[in-house]
Design an enzyme around this catalytic site. Structure first.
Site, PDB file in Angstrom:
ATOM      1  CE1 TYR A 141      38.694  37.484  44.795  1.00 27.32           C
ATOM      2  CE2 TYR A 141      39.091  37.994  47.091  1.00 27.32           C
ATOM      3  CZ  TYR A 141      38.252  37.546  46.098  1.00 27.32           C
ATOM      4  OH  TYR A 141      36.964  37.173  46.396  1.00 27.32           O
ATOM      5  CG  ASP A 236      44.788  32.051  42.350  1.00 26.07           C
ATOM      6  OD1 ASP A 236      44.200  32.686  43.256  1.00 26.07           O
ATOM      7  OD2 ASP A 236      44.212  31.688  41.310  1.00 26.07           O
ATOM      8  CE  LYS A 269      38.657  35.049  37.746  1.00 23.32           C
ATOM      9  NZ  LYS A 269      37.554  36.010  37.995  1.00 23.32           N
TER      10      LYS A 269
HETATM   11  P1  KE4 Z   1      35.771  33.049  42.487  1.00 22.02           P
HETATM   12  O1  KE4 Z   1      35.483  32.455  43.829  1.00 22.02           O
HETATM   13  O2  KE4 Z   1      35.325  34.491  42.379  1.00 22.02           O
HETATM   14  O3  KE4 Z   1      35.282  32.173  41.325  1.00 22.02           O
HETATM   15  O4  KE4 Z   1      37.380  33.071  42.280  1.00 22.02           O
HETATM   16  C1  KE4 Z   1      38.181  33.714  43.235  1.00 22.02           C
HETATM   17  C2  KE4 Z   1      39.483  34.120  42.593  1.00 22.02           C
HETATM   18  C3  KE4 Z   1      40.618  33.383  42.887  1.00 22.02           C
HETATM   19  N1  KE4 Z   1      41.811  33.702  42.344  1.00 22.02           N
HETATM   20  C4  KE4 Z   1      41.938  34.742  41.486  1.00 22.02           C
HETATM   21  C5  KE4 Z   1      43.290  35.054  40.898  1.00 22.02           C
HETATM   22  C6  KE4 Z   1      40.804  35.530  41.130  1.00 22.02           C
HETATM   23  O5  KE4 Z   1      40.958  36.571  40.279  1.00 22.02           O
HETATM   24  C7  KE4 Z   1      39.555  35.218  41.692  1.00 22.02           C
HETATM   25  C8  KE4 Z   1      38.310  36.023  41.382  1.00 22.02           C
HETATM   26  N2  KE4 Z   1      38.537  37.226  40.624  1.00 22.02           N
HETATM   27  C9  KE4 Z   1      37.553  38.281  40.823  1.00 22.02           C
HETATM   28  C10 KE4 Z   1      37.963  39.476  39.968  1.00 22.02           C
HETATM   29  N3  KE4 Z   1      39.197  40.027  40.365  1.00 22.02           N
HETATM   30  C11 KE4 Z   1      36.177  37.815  40.474  1.00 22.02           C
HETATM   31  C12 KE4 Z   1      35.180  38.938  40.352  1.00 22.02           C
HETATM   32  C13 KE4 Z   1      34.381  39.086  41.611  1.00 22.02           C
HETATM   33  O6  KE4 Z   1      34.927  38.938  42.709  1.00 22.02           O
HETATM   34  O7  KE4 Z   1      33.181  39.386  41.455  1.00 22.02           O
END
Ligand code: KE4
Length: 428
Positions: A141, A236, A269
């Site tokens: 993701y 990523d 993060k």
């Molecule tokens: P954000 O747009 O949520 O800040 O980041 C997206 C993203 C991009 N790449 C990776 C590897 C990620 O894990 C994420 C976001 N992770 C999720 C949890 N698996 C955030 C939690 C959520 O979606 O509420």
């Protein structure tokens, strides 16, 4: 108000009662806990219950909640003003602190979310190569930009529909989705599309499949194929960056594969320390394709926000201290070993892995190597375990496909209490 009352009220005015799907507990069932505050390794819900927190806001809270140095830096920044829409020195300081740990990059652009960073890196890769095709892996993701929301492994996989409504076929026609850790699939994709592939985007350790490592042979082949066909390798590291090691997952692959480096990297993060901040970067020649210098447009009102950069900088300064990651990795390993021992003595089949401050576990005999294998693990058992632990004051990720996170605020006693709760839960 109770969690149930708050959830009822939230659902009246916010879709699903949450501002991000995974928080709704739909994968595990039950009522999400409405958190009122955090402190060190703990979060406290609206009913005054305390939980040992292994989500840490899905990664950012590597120092635990309300770390004194971070709180002080943020309060000081707030007192200087919230946002100027103009350059500040602290953005330079934060980028310099990031570059100091990630030698594969020469320049970085700051943005406000991982989605924005991955989306921008993707546009940059396409603009810099003049090509359209992108490759991602099932189960990974990269945020919810249209072109990447194809068989995502976070939220969507948990809800069981691998692509999102509202994404026109035209947008994903250039997105190849391959099986993670499948070298043959890589060879095939490059053999057929190599000259049109702009980039391959990968989570080097897939935290959106809970915890699946890219094997060294797979990563080596991926690097060779990208180099051979002029495609950019995009790491990523939104989740793994400054979490699995100070230099991120790429520093681990650089130890295993001499000279290894991605062409672009995406962070989020931890570098924001809990405030909205993310980043993408690479060599100057690629990054200078970005506006205002080059033809690839990218922008953001709050990019490099002065309060967020203060939070991120204070966080990076703490985790860069000597011995920080050794101690964090040892604490995380202690948790994983404890969980495995508790499962074994209860006769429960459990497998687990960890790196730095990130861990994952599956109710399965072997660690899954790809999305299909993750899907085959015992989800029912995971959900029962999740609730058994929640009831014992341990807050794990409310979805089989999410990773867990240990902070430097988690003490030996917190780990021991967690393992004891797991032993009781396995017994039940
Ligand atoms: P954000 O747009 O949520 O800040 O980041 C997206 C993203 C991009 N790449 C990776 C590897 C990620 O894990 C994420 C976001 N992770 C999720 C949890 N698996 C955030 C939690 C959520 O979606 O509420």
């Amino acid at each position: 108000m109770t969690n149930d009352e708050l959830f009822e009220r939230a659902r009246r005015v916010i879709p699903g009662g949450v501002n991000s799907p995974v928080r709704a507990f739909r994968a595990v069932g039950g009522t999400p806990r409405f958190i009122v505050r955090g402190d060190g390794p703990y979060i406290f819900d609206a009913e005054g219950k305390r939980y040992i927190d292994y989500i840490g806001s899905w990664g950012p809270m590597i120092l635990g909640h309300r770390h004194p140095a971070v709180q002080a830096a943020v309060h000081a920044a707030v007192d200087e003003g919230l946002s100027f829409g103009a350059p500040t020195e602290r953005e330079i300081e934060l980028v310099e602190a990031i570059l100091a740990q990630v030698p594969s990059m020469e320049q970085v652009r700051l943005v406000s979310s991982g989605t924005e960073a991955a989306m921008s890196a993707l546009r940059l890769a396409r603009g810099a190569t003049g090509r359209n095709v992108i490759v991602k892996f099932e189960g990974c993701y990269h945020g919810h930009a249209d072109a990447l929301l194809v068989k995502a492994g976070s939220g969507l996989a948990t809800f069981g529909h691998p692509t999102s409504a509202g994404v026109p076929e035209a947008v994903v026609q250039h997105t190849l989705v391959l099986e993670y850790n499948n070298v043959a699939a890589l060879d095939e994709a490059f053999a057929r599309h190599g000259k049109t592939i702009a980039c391959v985007m990968i989570e080097p350790i897939a935290g959106n499949m809970n915890f699946v490592r890219a094997t060294v042979p797979f990563m080596q082949r991926l690097r060779e194929l990208c180099t051979g066909h002029g495609a950019l390798l995009v790491f990523d590291e939104v989740m793994t960056g400054f979490r699995v090691a100070l230099g991120g997952a790429q520093s681990l692959y650089a130890q295993a594969i001499p000279g290894f480096a991605p062409d672009l990297s995406v962070f989020g993060k931890v570098i924001g320390g809990g405030m909205p901040l993310a980043a993408f970067g690479g060599k100057r020649a690629v990054m200078e394709q970005l506006a205002p210098l080059g033809p690839v447009y990218q922008a953001g009102t709050l990019s490099g926000n002065p309060v967020a950069t203060a939070c991120g900088l204070a966080t990076l300064r703490e985790i860069a201290k000597p011995g920080y990651f050794d101690a964090l990795a040892a604490r995380t390993r202690g948790l994983v070993v404890g969980l495995l021992e508790a499962a074994q003595s209860a006769g429960v089949m459990l497998t687990a892995d960890c790196e730095g401050g990130m861990f994952g576990f599956f109710f399965a005999a072997e660690l899954p190597q790809n999305y299909g294998e993750v899907m085959a693990t015992d989800r029912e058992r995971f959900n029962r375990f999740f609730h058994a632990m929640l009831g014992r004051g341990v807050y794990l990720a409310p979805a089989l496909y999410e990773a867990g996170f240990v902070s430097s605020a988690h003490t030996h006693d917190d780990i021991a209490a967690t393992v004891a709760a797991a032993a009781a839960s396995f017994a039940a």
